[in-house]
Enzyme design. Structure first.
Site, PDB file in Angstrom:
ATOM      1  N   CYS A  74      29.821  18.332 -44.005  1.00 53.13           N
ATOM      2  CA  CYS A  74      29.244  18.268 -42.664  1.00 53.13           C
ATOM      3  C   CYS A  74      30.083  17.299 -41.844  1.00 53.13           C
ATOM      4  O   CYS A  74      30.209  16.120 -42.206  1.00 53.13           O
ATOM      5  CB  CYS A  74      27.802  17.770 -42.764  1.00 53.13           C
ATOM      6  SG  CYS A  74      27.063  17.424 -41.162  1.00 53.13           S
ATOM      7  N   CYS A 184      33.111  21.906 -37.204  1.00 52.38           N
ATOM      8  CA  CYS A 184      31.719  21.921 -37.678  1.00 52.38           C
ATOM      9  C   CYS A 184      31.690  23.008 -38.734  1.00 52.38           C
ATOM     10  O   CYS A 184      32.225  24.105 -38.506  1.00 52.38           O
ATOM     11  CB  CYS A 184      30.767  22.261 -36.539  1.00 52.38           C
ATOM     12  SG  CYS A 184      29.082  22.647 -37.091  1.00 52.38           S
TER      13      CYS A 184
HETATM   14  N1  DGL Z   1      27.541  21.761 -40.056  1.00 52.15           N
HETATM   15  C1  DGL Z   1      27.455  20.446 -39.566  1.00 52.15           C
HETATM   16  C2  DGL Z   1      28.774  19.900 -39.082  1.00 52.15           C
HETATM   17  O1  DGL Z   1      29.783  20.214 -39.690  1.00 52.15           O
HETATM   18  C3  DGL Z   1      26.232  20.105 -38.719  1.00 52.15           C
HETATM   19  C4  DGL Z   1      25.876  21.048 -37.624  1.00 52.15           C
HETATM   20  C5  DGL Z   1      24.512  20.703 -37.007  1.00 52.15           C
HETATM   21  O2  DGL Z   1      23.537  20.649 -37.767  1.00 52.15           O
HETATM   22  O3  DGL Z   1      24.453  20.500 -35.785  1.00 52.15           O
HETATM   23  O4  DGL Z   1      28.853  19.120 -38.180  1.00 52.15           O
END
Ligand code: DGL
Length: 261
Positions: A74, A184
């Site tokens: 993440c 993301c």
């Molecule tokens: N998938 C996550 C990232 O890489 C978080 C996305 C979210 O929950 O807003 O930042």
């Protein structure tokens, strides 16, 4: 250390599977755990204090599961909490942004765009991590507040998603970046739509660089599991296990409903 201990992965939802699926292809013998924090999703609009609380809850859970390492699949958590939590646990923690920045900075581009969540963009982590290795690269950062919800809501082909993606790309293209980082882990799920408006080569998915980094580091640190048996895997969520399984399917087949923690 017992190399049979599992490696834990976490994200706000299915996004981290873009990293996890690749990891399972390259290191199929590792035992793994995956935690999707669907109760607190999306992370992108949360404060640093909230993100820290979520990360500690998940890391404490992984500690109880006796993990040998944790992968922060993440970007938002890597950007906002890695520097704080890295010294709070006695297992290795791999953050996506910091692990990929060196390779990206060596790609010889002069201008790179970044699409990421609001919390990642506000942290400035991509810019500072890349410029740490190469101060001459200009980094254009743009937040995409709706994209995670399109993925988690199973709406990637909706009219709203298509038009939002087109607008975001048009804005980014005004700066003429040579490549755009999908900063993301949910965004690679949007590739079928992104590539309607731009060539696939335009996008850098850091998960490939990240998994190679983890592979090399596990090897160097003698942490790899040496076994002829395939690794086991367990999935956990903080809410909505059915949604998790349905939305995961683009990247990974989750055969059993995840347990709610
Ligand atoms: N998938 C996550 C990232 O890489 C978080 C996305 C979210 O929950 O807003 O930042």
């Amino acid at each position: 250390m017992d190399t049979n201990c599992p490696i834990g992965f976490f994200d706000s939802g299915v996004g981290g599977l873009s990293v996890y699926s690749l990891f399972k292809k390259i290191l199929p013998y590792e035992n793994t755990l995956y935690f999707g924090d669907l109760k607190n999703m999306p992370y992108g609009n949360k404060s640093k204090t909230e993100l820290l609380q979520f990360a500690r809850m998940i890391l404490d859970f992984f500690k109880e599961q006796n993990v040998k390492a944790v992968v922060i699949a993440c970007n938002t958590s890597s950007a906002n909490v890695y520097d704080i939590v890295k010294s709070e646990y006695d297992f290795k923690i791999y953050p996506i942004i910091q692990s990929c920045a060196k390779v990206i900075s060596n790609m010889n581009f002069k201008k790179i765009g970044v699409f990421a969540t609001v919390a990642t963009i506000n942290s400035g982590a991509y810019k500072s991590e890349i410029q740490k290795y190469n101060p001459n690269i200009s980094v254009v950062e743009q937040s995409c507040p709706k994209w995670t919800n399109f993925v988690e809501g199973g709406q990637i082909y909706s009219e709203e998603c298509l038009s939002n993606i087109k607008t975001q790309l048009d804005n980014m293209m005004c700066y003429n970046p040579e490549r755009i980082i999908l900063g993301c882990t949910h965004y690679p799920f949007l590739k079928p739509v992104l590539t309607k408006f731009a060539d696939e080569k335009m996008f850098i998915d850091p998960s490939e660089i990240f998994v190679k980094f983890i592979f090399d580091d596990l090897k160097k640190s003698n942490m790899q599991r040496i076994s002829k048996e395939m690794g086991t895997e367990k999935f956990f969520v903080s809410a909505n296990p059915e949604n998790f399984v349905n939305n995961a399917s683009l990247f990974y087949k989750v055969n059993k409903l995840p347990s709610i923690v």
